[in-house]
Design a protein around this motif. Structure first.
Motif, mmCIF file in Angstrom:
data_model
loop_
_atom_site.group_PDB
_atom_site.id
_atom_site.type_symbol
_atom_site.label_atom_id
_atom_site.label_comp_id
_atom_site.label_asym_id
_atom_site.label_seq_id
_atom_site.Cartn_x
_atom_site.Cartn_y
_atom_site.Cartn_z
ATOM 1 N N ILE A 10 33.203 -37.056 -20.960
ATOM 2 C CA ILE A 10 31.945 -37.365 -20.287
ATOM 3 C C ILE A 10 31.114 -36.102 -20.082
ATOM 4 C CG2 ILE A 10 32.748 -37.079 -17.898
ATOM 5 C CD1 ILE A 10 31.163 -39.596 -17.188
ATOM 6 N N ASP A 11 31.786 -34.937 -20.136
ATOM 7 C CA ASP A 11 31.090 -33.665 -19.945
ATOM 8 C C ASP A 11 30.613 -33.044 -21.258
ATOM 9 O OD1 ASP A 11 31.288 -33.584 -17.156
ATOM 10 O OD2 ASP A 11 33.310 -32.736 -17.240
ATOM 11 N N TRP A 12 30.789 -33.756 -22.374
ATOM 12 C CA TRP A 12 30.360 -33.168 -23.654
ATOM 13 C C TRP A 12 28.866 -32.828 -23.675
ATOM 14 C CZ3 TRP A 12 32.773 -30.581 -27.121
ATOM 15 C CH2 TRP A 12 32.113 -30.256 -28.310
ATOM 16 N N PRO A 13 27.986 -33.645 -23.086
ATOM 17 C CA PRO A 13 26.569 -33.254 -23.053
ATOM 18 C C PRO A 13 26.328 -31.920 -22.350
ATOM 19 C CG PRO A 13 26.795 -35.577 -22.530
ATOM 20 C CD PRO A 13 28.184 -35.005 -22.547
ATOM 21 N N VAL A 14 27.205 -31.561 -21.417
ATOM 22 C CA VAL A 14 27.078 -30.274 -20.733
ATOM 23 C C VAL A 14 27.415 -29.137 -21.694
ATOM 24 C CG1 VAL A 14 27.926 -28.859 -18.817
ATOM 25 C CG2 VAL A 14 27.581 -31.316 -18.493
ATOM 26 N N VAL A 15 28.449 -29.329 -22.521
ATOM 27 C CA VAL A 15 28.788 -28.324 -23.535
ATOM 28 C C VAL A 15 27.584 -28.085 -24.434
ATOM 29 C CG1 VAL A 15 30.273 -27.759 -25.498
ATOM 30 C CG2 VAL A 15 31.235 -28.944 -23.518
ATOM 31 N N ARG A 16 26.996 -29.164 -24.912
ATOM 32 C CA ARG A 16 25.836 -29.043 -25.797
ATOM 33 C C ARG A 16 24.669 -28.346 -25.098
ATOM 34 N NH1 ARG A 16 23.401 -31.130 -30.262
ATOM 35 N NH2 ARG A 16 25.213 -32.398 -30.817
ATOM 36 N N ALA A 17 24.381 -28.734 -23.864
ATOM 37 C CA ALA A 17 23.251 -28.150 -23.140
ATOM 38 C C ALA A 17 23.443 -26.654 -22.928
ATOM 39 C CB ALA A 17 23.066 -28.853 -21.798
ATOM 40 N N LEU A 18 24.653 -26.242 -22.556
ATOM 41 C CA LEU A 18 24.941 -24.821 -22.354
ATOM 42 C C LEU A 18 24.797 -24.039 -23.661
ATOM 43 C CD1 LEU A 18 28.064 -25.298 -20.086
ATOM 44 C CD2 LEU A 18 26.020 -24.021 -19.389
ATOM 45 N N ALA A 19 25.358 -24.583 -24.745
ATOM 46 C CA ALA A 19 25.305 -23.896 -26.034
ATOM 47 C C ALA A 19 23.865 -23.822 -26.554
ATOM 48 C CB ALA A 19 26.202 -24.608 -27.040
ATOM 49 N N GLU A 20 23.114 -24.898 -26.408
ATOM 50 C CA GLU A 20 21.739 -24.905 -26.901
ATOM 51 C C GLU A 20 20.852 -23.949 -26.109
ATOM 52 O OE1 GLU A 20 20.617 -29.023 -26.839
ATOM 53 O OE2 GLU A 20 21.296 -29.346 -28.908
ATOM 54 N N ARG A 21 21.093 -23.857 -24.793
ATOM 55 C CA ARG A 21 20.293 -22.913 -24.001
ATOM 56 C C ARG A 21 20.652 -21.473 -24.368
ATOM 57 N NH1 ARG A 21 15.375 -22.213 -22.220
ATOM 58 N NH2 ARG A 21 15.302 -20.653 -20.544
ATOM 59 N N ALA A 22 21.945 -21.217 -24.610
ATOM 60 C CA ALA A 22 22.363 -19.888 -25.052
ATOM 61 C C ALA A 22 21.686 -19.539 -26.373
ATOM 62 C CB ALA A 22 23.881 -19.839 -25.202
ATOM 63 N N LEU A 23 21.582 -20.521 -27.256
ATOM 64 C CA LEU A 23 20.935 -20.318 -28.553
ATOM 65 C C LEU A 23 19.470 -19.947 -28.373
ATOM 66 C CD1 LEU A 23 21.824 -20.803 -31.625
ATOM 67 C CD2 LEU A 23 20.514 -22.918 -31.431
ATOM 68 N N VAL A 24 18.809 -20.582 -27.423
ATOM 69 C CA VAL A 24 17.387 -20.321 -27.174
ATOM 70 C C VAL A 24 17.172 -18.914 -26.620
ATOM 71 C CG1 VAL A 24 15.415 -20.956 -25.719
ATOM 72 C CG2 VAL A 24 16.739 -22.734 -26.876
ATOM 73 N N VAL A 25 18.007 -18.519 -25.662
ATOM 74 C CA VAL A 25 17.757 -17.240 -24.984
ATOM 75 C C VAL A 25 18.189 -16.037 -25.817
ATOM 76 C CG1 VAL A 25 17.907 -18.307 -22.707
ATOM 77 C CG2 VAL A 25 19.955 -17.246 -23.687
ATOM 78 N N ASP A 26 19.196 -16.203 -26.698
ATOM 79 C CA ASP A 26 19.645 -15.053 -27.498
ATOM 80 C C ASP A 26 20.491 -15.532 -28.674
ATOM 81 O OD1 ASP A 26 20.284 -12.594 -28.502
ATOM 82 O OD2 ASP A 26 21.229 -11.828 -26.683
ATOM 83 N N GLU A 27 19.819 -15.947 -29.733
ATOM 84 C CA GLU A 27 20.497 -16.546 -30.885
ATOM 85 C C GLU A 27 21.512 -15.613 -31.533
ATOM 86 O OE1 GLU A 27 19.176 -18.703 -35.085
ATOM 87 O OE2 GLU A 27 18.121 -16.915 -34.360
ATOM 88 N N THR A 28 21.242 -14.313 -31.530
ATOM 89 C CA THR A 28 22.103 -13.368 -32.242
ATOM 90 C C THR A 28 23.167 -12.732 -31.351
ATOM 91 O OG1 THR A 28 20.574 -11.524 -31.857
ATOM 92 C CG2 THR A 28 20.255 -12.834 -33.867
ATOM 93 N N TRP A 29 23.300 -13.197 -30.113
ATOM 94 C CA TRP A 29 24.266 -12.608 -29.197
ATOM 95 C C TRP A 29 25.670 -12.567 -29.808
ATOM 96 C CZ3 TRP A 29 28.608 -14.895 -26.941
ATOM 97 C CH2 TRP A 29 29.235 -14.137 -25.940
ATOM 98 N N ASN A 30 26.338 -11.433 -29.591
ATOM 99 C CA ASN A 30 27.735 -11.277 -30.006
ATOM 100 C C ASN A 30 27.962 -11.664 -31.469
ATOM 101 O OD1 ASN A 30 30.400 -10.489 -29.420
ATOM 102 N ND2 ASN A 30 31.024 -12.616 -29.039
ATOM 103 N N ASN A 31 27.143 -11.086 -32.322
ATOM 104 C CA ASN A 31 27.351 -11.236 -33.767
ATOM 105 C C ASN A 31 27.320 -12.689 -34.237
ATOM 106 O OD1 ASN A 31 27.869 -10.014 -36.334
ATOM 107 N ND2 ASN A 31 30.005 -10.669 -36.218
ATOM 108 N N GLY A 32 26.356 -13.450 -33.716
ATOM 109 C CA GLY A 32 26.192 -14.826 -34.202
ATOM 110 C C GLY A 32 27.184 -15.823 -33.667
ATOM 111 N N SER A 33 27.805 -15.524 -32.523
ATOM 112 C CA SER A 33 28.810 -16.445 -31.967
ATOM 113 C C SER A 33 28.203 -17.785 -31.572
ATOM 114 C CB SER A 33 29.479 -15.808 -30.735
ATOM 115 O OG SER A 33 30.262 -14.699 -31.097
#
Length: 308
Positions: free
Chosen positions: A180-203
């Motif tokens: 049920i928390d999978w949408p939270v995983v997606r939201a966190l990852a997508e926001r991380a992608l927005v703020v710094d796509e290249t963080w930690n060598n493309g992680s």
């Protein structure tokens, strides 16, 4: 552990005999030093040695957090260590034993889940330090709850997503309530992608391959997964096996495309760890998993290999 960290720990121990204020400052200094990370571990060429050292590192970080419980960088680092240990070492060992020793494999899987959950707990504490009330906001509206996050929060966002994803993955069918928390995983990852796509060598794009590989029911998309694969490979200059293994075990395995699965894993194994020594350890660990997957390929695909 590098020399700077060792020196900081010695200073902190010496400070224990001093006043409370000096002791507090020393502990915070050690916490900050440990949170900065370093190349010593990432560039190591012996995964087994690092696996043996990890429990000490985990206990050290937890001990420091008892003194500085709201130190967000240390919370994030502790979360990351538990997540990496759970998924990169314990869950990997469980996967290796799955066919030959199911009982031991099950024990290790259960342990991996507990460790991943512990890691997630530290990330959620870090999120609350940075964004008070975020835990409830994420349940109500995962996407907009993270509007306040900025580039400096990329590590916290990434590890929060990875730790929750690791808990869901290692929990498996025994903890279906976590889905049920999978949408939270997606939201966190997508926001991380927005703020710094290249963080930690493309992680982050690499993580998004797994997020998008979950199928339509969980909002996944093969097209987006392959797009993130291409972007991760681009950022990493083709020197990391991670995207290849992620696409193989996600989209390609689900499609039961044996030929592409083998092709991706062969590509992962063809990468020379010495061409990116700063990430040697992760490369070696990921390639170890790629070999295991190739050894078990007949168990993973319904169609047998074609006869020559």
């Amino acid at each position: 552990m590098n020399s700077a960290r060792a020196v900081a720990i010695v200073i902190a121990i010496a400070a224990l005999s001093g006043c409370a204020t000096a002791n507090s400052l020393a502990v915070k200094g050690v916490a900050s030093t440990l949170s900065e990370g370093g190349d010593t571990v990432r560039s190591h060429d012996d995964p087994d040695l690092i696996a043996g050292a990890m429990p000490f590192a985990l206990m050290l970080h937890e001990s420091l957090l008892a003194s500085v419980p709201t130190h967000e960088p240390l919370l994030t680092t502790t979360c990351s260590l538990f997540t990496q240990y759970a998924f990169g070492f314990i869950a990997a060992d469980a996967e290796m034993l799955q066919r030959d020793d199911y009982e031991r494999s099950k024990q290790l899987s259960d342990r991996a889940f507990r460790l991943a959950e512990r890691g997630r707990h530290y990330c959620w504490r870090g999120l609350e330090v940075k964004f008070r009330g975020i835990s409830q906001a994420l349940k109500a509206d995962p996407v907009h709850a993270l509007d306040r996050a900025r580039k400096e929060n990329a590590a916290l966002l990434y590890w929060s997503a990875a730790s929750l994803g690791a808990a869901i993955s290692t929990g498996g069918i025994e903890h279906p309530e976590l889905l049920i928390d999978w949408p939270v995983v997606r939201a966190l990852a997508e926001r991380a992608l927005v703020v710094d796509e290249t963080w930690n060598n493309g992680s982050i794009p690499e993580l998004m391959i797994t997020v998008e590989s979950q199928g339509d029911a969980l909002g996944g998309s093969e097209e987006r997964a392959r797009r993130y694969f291409a972007r991760a490979v681009e950022i990493q200059r083709g020197l990391s096996p991670g995207p290849y293994v992620a696409l193989a075990t996600g989209v390609v395995k689900s499609k039961q495309d044996r030929d592409e699965f083998k092709k991706l894993l062969d590509a992962a194994l063809a990468i020379d760890p010495e061409k990116d020594p700063g990430h040697r350890l992760v490369t070696l660990i990921t390639q170890k998993r790629a070999r295991l997957l190739l050894e078990r390929i007949d168990d993973l695909f319904l169609e047998p290999a074609p006869r020559p």
